[in-house]
Design an enzyme around this catalytic site. Structure first.
Site, mmCIF file in Angstrom:
data_model
loop_
_atom_site.group_PDB
_atom_site.id
_atom_site.type_symbol
_atom_site.label_atom_id
_atom_site.label_comp_id
_atom_site.label_asym_id
_atom_site.label_seq_id
_atom_site.Cartn_x
_atom_site.Cartn_y
_atom_site.Cartn_z
ATOM 1 N N GLU A 52 5.708 -21.530 27.010
ATOM 2 C CA GLU A 52 5.824 -20.263 27.732
ATOM 3 C C GLU A 52 7.179 -20.175 28.424
ATOM 4 O O GLU A 52 7.840 -19.124 28.414
ATOM 5 C CB GLU A 52 4.693 -20.129 28.760
ATOM 6 C CG GLU A 52 3.287 -20.085 28.181
ATOM 7 C CD GLU A 52 2.922 -18.733 27.575
ATOM 8 O OE1 GLU A 52 3.804 -17.848 27.498
ATOM 9 O OE2 GLU A 52 1.754 -18.574 27.166
ATOM 10 N N HIS A 132 -3.646 -11.011 23.856
ATOM 11 C CA HIS A 132 -4.647 -10.672 22.832
ATOM 12 C C HIS A 132 -5.404 -9.392 23.196
ATOM 13 O O HIS A 132 -6.623 -9.302 23.050
ATOM 14 C CB HIS A 132 -5.623 -11.837 22.633
ATOM 15 C CG HIS A 132 -4.934 -13.143 22.363
ATOM 16 N ND1 HIS A 132 -4.272 -13.403 21.185
ATOM 17 C CD2 HIS A 132 -4.783 -14.247 23.134
ATOM 18 C CE1 HIS A 132 -3.762 -14.633 21.230
ATOM 19 N NE2 HIS A 132 -4.047 -15.159 22.407
ATOM 20 N N ASP A 142 3.189 -13.522 19.966
ATOM 21 C CA ASP A 142 2.150 -14.509 19.674
ATOM 22 C C ASP A 142 2.267 -14.996 18.232
ATOM 23 O O ASP A 142 2.154 -16.202 17.958
ATOM 24 C CB ASP A 142 0.770 -13.900 19.931
ATOM 25 C CG ASP A 142 -0.354 -14.859 19.566
ATOM 26 O OD1 ASP A 142 -0.524 -15.865 20.277
ATOM 27 O OD2 ASP A 142 -1.053 -14.615 18.567
#
Length: 374
Positions: A52, A132, A142
């Site tokens: 991240e 998501h 992603d």
């Protein structure tokens, strides 16, 4: 230069499994063109949090090639990354010698320092997005991250290499479309024998446009999670080595505390200009409004003599010390670093014109202070 960054990170078998990051960098150049670039990388043994962080780092380091500061937003679905800045965790970590509130060493300090160095010339606000949840750019990041993790994961022997991939800068149309191009695997990937192998989602990397082609507006917001104006940079010169450094506001009202830079003893009725220990250069078009804290009278028995102080950005010399004019309503003592007032910056009033008329075309409210019959 305005910029928007979207990032994501992924790890297979977190911790110590293969992982990857993905980032989309969008800029508006001086001609008003919207340009976009995709970045991704894979690491053989890593953690989700490190990936991240690497997504943000890779994007910011890519902006360094323009050799000019950028302002804008960084969108991530990682609370770990976003809260470190928006909740000022990182400020406290640095202040405490890179220790957490429990006294433990901060994890991933190497990447936090690398991120701070990359962020230094720019003005970005971090924004959290739900992962998501059909956010177009987040979904693309992603895919970039997980594909990179899968690619490097096929070479999990000890000699597996770190892989990095990027597209060229491409112009994005007003409807968000961009030309379809699938970059060839770089030499490092070919060496690792990865070229031509399918990822878990069958493509490397996907290069589809966002479903919404609009550029986020840079405008002020009264709150919530929507886009806000990028942070304004205020230059500060400390004229006292005893006063604590200013901290970005953590309260919802966005007031910044100011502290006494000297020890003061006042008798009832005495007036004093109390040094606040700082001189500042405010952004062009802004002024600072200085008022007492809600607890100032209760704690110190003083009132601000001008009730509401105003500092414009022309008061910005090296020795233009900020002071608070006070009157003591009782005998009192104030010590260095006592919080006695606070300030916020506001846009200056626009130019105005007075136009004389015979009537104002509104009903009278009945006199000074009247709000009518309730």
């Amino acid at each position: 230069m305005k910029a928007i960054i979207y990032t994501d990170g992924a790890a297979r078998g977190n911790p110590d499994g293969p992982g990857g990051y993905g980032a989309i960098v969008q800029i508006l150049d001086k001609d008003g063109n919207r340009l976009e670039k995709e970045l991704s990388g894979g690491y053989p043994r890593t953690t989700n949090n490190r990936m991240e962080l690497m997504g943000v780092i890779a994007a910011l380091e890519e902006l360094a090639s323009f050799k000019e500061p950028c302002e804008g937003f960084i969108y991530s679905d990682s609370r770990y990354v976003v809260d470190a800045f928006e909740k000022h965790w990182i400020t406290n970590w640095k202040k405490n010698g890179w220790k957490t509130s429990t006294g433990n060493p901060v994890k991933n300090q190497d990447l936090w320092n690398r991120l701070l160095n990359a962020l230094e010339p720019h003005s970005f606000r971090f924004r959290w997005v739900k992962g998501h949840a059909d956010h177009p750019e987040n979904e693309r990041c992603d895919r970039l991250a997980t594909t990179a993790a899968d690619k490097v994961g096929w070479g999990m022997e000890d000699k597996a290499e770190i892989l990095t991939f990027s597209t060229e800068w491409e112009t994005v149309g007003g409807n968000g479309t961009r030309s379809e191009s699938f970059p060839a695997a770089p030499a490092s990937a070919q060496k690792a024998g990865l070229e031509g192998k399918a990822s878990s989602n069958g493509s490397w990397p996907e290069d589809k446009a966002s479903s919404n082609g609009s550029w986020p507006e840079f405008k002020a917001s009264s709150g919530g999670s929507g886009p806000q104006e990028p942070p304004q940079r205020i230059l500060v010169r400390y004229l006292s080595d005893r006063v604590e450094k200013l901290q970005p506001p953590t309260n919802s009202a966005n007031w910044v505390d100011l502290r006494s830079a000297e020890d003061v003893v006042l008798k009832k009725g005495e007036f004093r200009l109390i040094s606040l220990g700082v001189a500042m250069k405010l952004p062009e078009g802004y002024e600072a409004h200085i008022v007492p804290r809600s607890s100032t009278y209760k704690n110190f028995g003083i009132i601000q003599a001008n009730h509401h102080g105003v500092v414009d950005n022309a008061y910005s010399g090296d020795n233009d010390l900020w002071r608070m004019p006070v009157i003591a309503l009782r005998d009192t003592e104030i010590h260095v670093n006592d919080r006695i007032c606070q300030f916020r910056i506001e846009r200056r009033q626009p130019d105005i014109i007075f136009e004389e008329v015979d009537h104002l075309d509104e009903a009278d409210r009945g006199g000074f202070g009247s709000t009518g019959i309730q």
